[in-house]
Scaffold this motif. Structure first.
Motif, PDB file in Angstrom:
ATOM      1  N   ASN A   9       0.823  -1.211   0.000  1.00 29.05           N
ATOM      2  CA  ASN A   9       0.000   0.000   0.000  1.00 29.05           C
ATOM      3  C   ASN A   9       0.856   1.260   0.000  1.00 29.05           C
ATOM      4  O   ASN A   9       0.455   2.278  -0.571  1.00 29.05           O
ATOM      5  N   ALA A  10       2.026   1.191   0.604  1.00 26.65           N
ATOM      6  CA  ALA A  10       2.908   2.357   0.628  1.00 26.65           C
ATOM      7  C   ALA A  10       3.391   2.719  -0.772  1.00 26.65           C
ATOM      8  O   ALA A  10       3.623   3.889  -1.075  1.00 26.65           O
ATOM      9  N   LYS A  11       3.535   1.695  -1.628  1.00 28.06           N
ATOM     10  CA  LYS A  11       3.970   1.917  -3.003  1.00 28.06           C
ATOM     11  C   LYS A  11       2.789   1.991  -3.964  1.00 28.06           C
ATOM     12  O   LYS A  11       2.977   2.126  -5.170  1.00 28.06           O
ATOM     13  N   ASN A  12       1.586   1.846  -3.400  1.00 28.92           N
ATOM     14  CA  ASN A  12       0.379   1.907  -4.243  1.00 28.92           C
ATOM     15  C   ASN A  12       0.411   0.858  -5.347  1.00 28.92           C
ATOM     16  O   ASN A  12      -0.037   1.113  -6.479  1.00 28.92           O
ATOM     17  N   THR A  13       0.925  -0.312  -5.013  1.00 28.63           N
ATOM     18  CA  THR A  13       1.156  -1.342  -6.028  1.00 28.63           C
ATOM     19  C   THR A  13       0.665  -2.701  -5.546  1.00 28.63           C
ATOM     20  O   THR A  13       0.816  -3.031  -4.360  1.00 28.63           O
ATOM     21  N   VAL A  14       0.108  -3.448  -6.458  1.00 25.89           N
ATOM     22  CA  VAL A  14      -0.290  -4.833  -6.205  1.00 25.89           C
ATOM     23  C   VAL A  14       0.478  -5.725  -7.173  1.00 25.89           C
ATOM     24  O   VAL A  14       0.779  -5.306  -8.304  1.00 25.89           O
ATOM     25  N   TYR A  15       0.800  -6.926  -6.736  1.00 26.51           N
ATOM     26  CA  TYR A  15       1.631  -7.834  -7.517  1.00 26.51           C
ATOM     27  C   TYR A  15       0.919  -9.157  -7.738  1.00 26.51           C
ATOM     28  O   TYR A  15       0.073  -9.572  -6.945  1.00 26.51           O
ATOM     29  N   LEU A  16       1.290  -9.818  -8.816  1.00 26.97           N
ATOM     30  CA  LEU A  16       0.832 -11.180  -9.060  1.00 26.97           C
ATOM     31  C   LEU A  16       2.054 -12.003  -9.444  1.00 26.97           C
ATOM     32  O   LEU A  16       2.580 -11.860 -10.549  1.00 26.97           O
ATOM     33  N   GLN A  17       2.509 -12.820  -8.512  1.00 29.06           N
ATOM     34  CA  GLN A  17       3.635 -13.707  -8.766  1.00 29.06           C
ATOM     35  C   GLN A  17       3.082 -14.986  -9.389  1.00 29.06           C
ATOM     36  O   GLN A  17       2.235 -15.657  -8.792  1.00 29.06           O
ATOM     37  N   MET A  18       3.558 -15.315 -10.574  1.00 29.77           N
ATOM     38  CA  MET A  18       3.051 -16.475 -11.313  1.00 29.77           C
ATOM     39  C   MET A  18       4.180 -17.483 -11.514  1.00 29.77           C
ATOM     40  O   MET A  18       5.177 -17.153 -12.161  1.00 29.77           O
ATOM     41  N   ASN A  19       4.009 -18.649 -10.939  1.00 26.60           N
ATOM     42  CA  ASN A  19       5.006 -19.715 -11.043  1.00 26.60           C
ATOM     43  C   ASN A  19       4.410 -20.910 -11.782  1.00 26.60           C
ATOM     44  O   ASN A  19       3.198 -21.022 -11.936  1.00 26.60           O
ATOM     45  N   SER A  20       5.280 -21.788 -12.218  1.00 25.66           N
ATOM     46  CA  SER A  20       4.856 -23.006 -12.913  1.00 25.66           C
ATOM     47  C   SER A  20       3.847 -22.691 -14.005  1.00 25.66           C
ATOM     48  O   SER A  20       2.792 -23.324 -14.109  1.00 25.66           O
ATOM     49  N   LEU A  21       4.168 -21.728 -14.803  1.00 21.20           N
ATOM     50  CA  LEU A  21       3.241 -21.261 -15.829  1.00 21.20           C
ATOM     51  C   LEU A  21       2.965 -22.345 -16.864  1.00 21.20           C
ATOM     52  O   LEU A  21       3.855 -23.147 -17.218  1.00 21.20           O
ATOM     53  N   LYS A  22       1.735 -22.345 -17.358  1.00 24.03           N
ATOM     54  CA  LYS A  22       1.277 -23.306 -18.342  1.00 24.03           C
ATOM     55  C   LYS A  22       0.820 -22.558 -19.590  1.00 24.03           C
ATOM     56  O   LYS A  22       0.416 -21.392 -19.508  1.00 24.03           O
ATOM     57  N   PRO A  23       0.822 -23.220 -20.734  1.00 22.21           N
ATOM     58  CA  PRO A  23       0.333 -22.547 -21.953  1.00 22.21           C
ATOM     59  C   PRO A  23      -1.084 -22.004 -21.792  1.00 22.21           C
ATOM     60  O   PRO A  23      -1.398 -20.943 -22.356  1.00 22.21           O
ATOM     61  N   GLU A  24      -1.913 -22.671 -21.007  1.00 16.40           N
ATOM     62  CA  GLU A  24      -3.284 -22.193 -20.826  1.00 16.40           C
ATOM     63  C   GLU A  24      -3.363 -20.942 -19.956  1.00 16.40           C
ATOM     64  O   GLU A  24      -4.446 -20.370 -19.805  1.00 16.40           O
TER      65      GLU A  24
END
Length: 126
Positions: free
Chosen positions: A73-88
């Motif tokens: 919240n201090a950086k006004n930022t939200v993240y989405l860490q995506m691992n083991s990515l698949k073609p779908e």
């Protein structure tokens, strides 16, 4: 308010990416933040959401255990860490926001949210 998503790109299956979404014009404190994704063949679908105080996080079954949503919240930022990515997982990913604490069932619907970012493309090659 503007939501600027970034971090998309091309990655091989099994790889990882971290998406970021930075808000300008107002603070994200007090807002539930969400991530959705969309392909030309499908309607926009829920990926993840996080309450304003990071106390509760929600995931689509298709990404549970592989993706992790967080916020600063201090950086006004939200993240989405995506691992083991698949073609779908290939899609345009959008960040979005809604004020306060919508009921949990409402978080999975795109209609719950008000502001949307422009999207960032994630392509996962097999």
């Amino acid at each position: 308010v503007q939501l600027q998503a970034s971090g998309g790109g091309l990655v091989q299956a099994g790889g990882s990416l971290t998406l970021s979404c930075t808000a300008s014009g107002r603070t994200i404190s007090g807002y539930t933040m969400g991530w959705f994704r969309q392909t030309p063949e499908k309607e926009r679908e829920f990926v993840a959401a996080i309450r304003w105080n990071s106390g509760s996080r929600y995931y689509a079954n298709s990404v549970k255990g592989r993706f992790s949503v967080s916020r600063d919240n201090a950086k006004n930022t939200v993240y989405l860490q995506m691992n083991s990515l698949k073609p779908e997982d290939t899609a345009v990913y959008y960040c979005t926001s809604v004020p306060g604490f919508p009921v949990m069932s409402a978080l999975y619907s795109s209609q719950t949210y008000d502001y949307w970012g422009q999207g960032t493309l994630v392509t996962v090659s097999s």
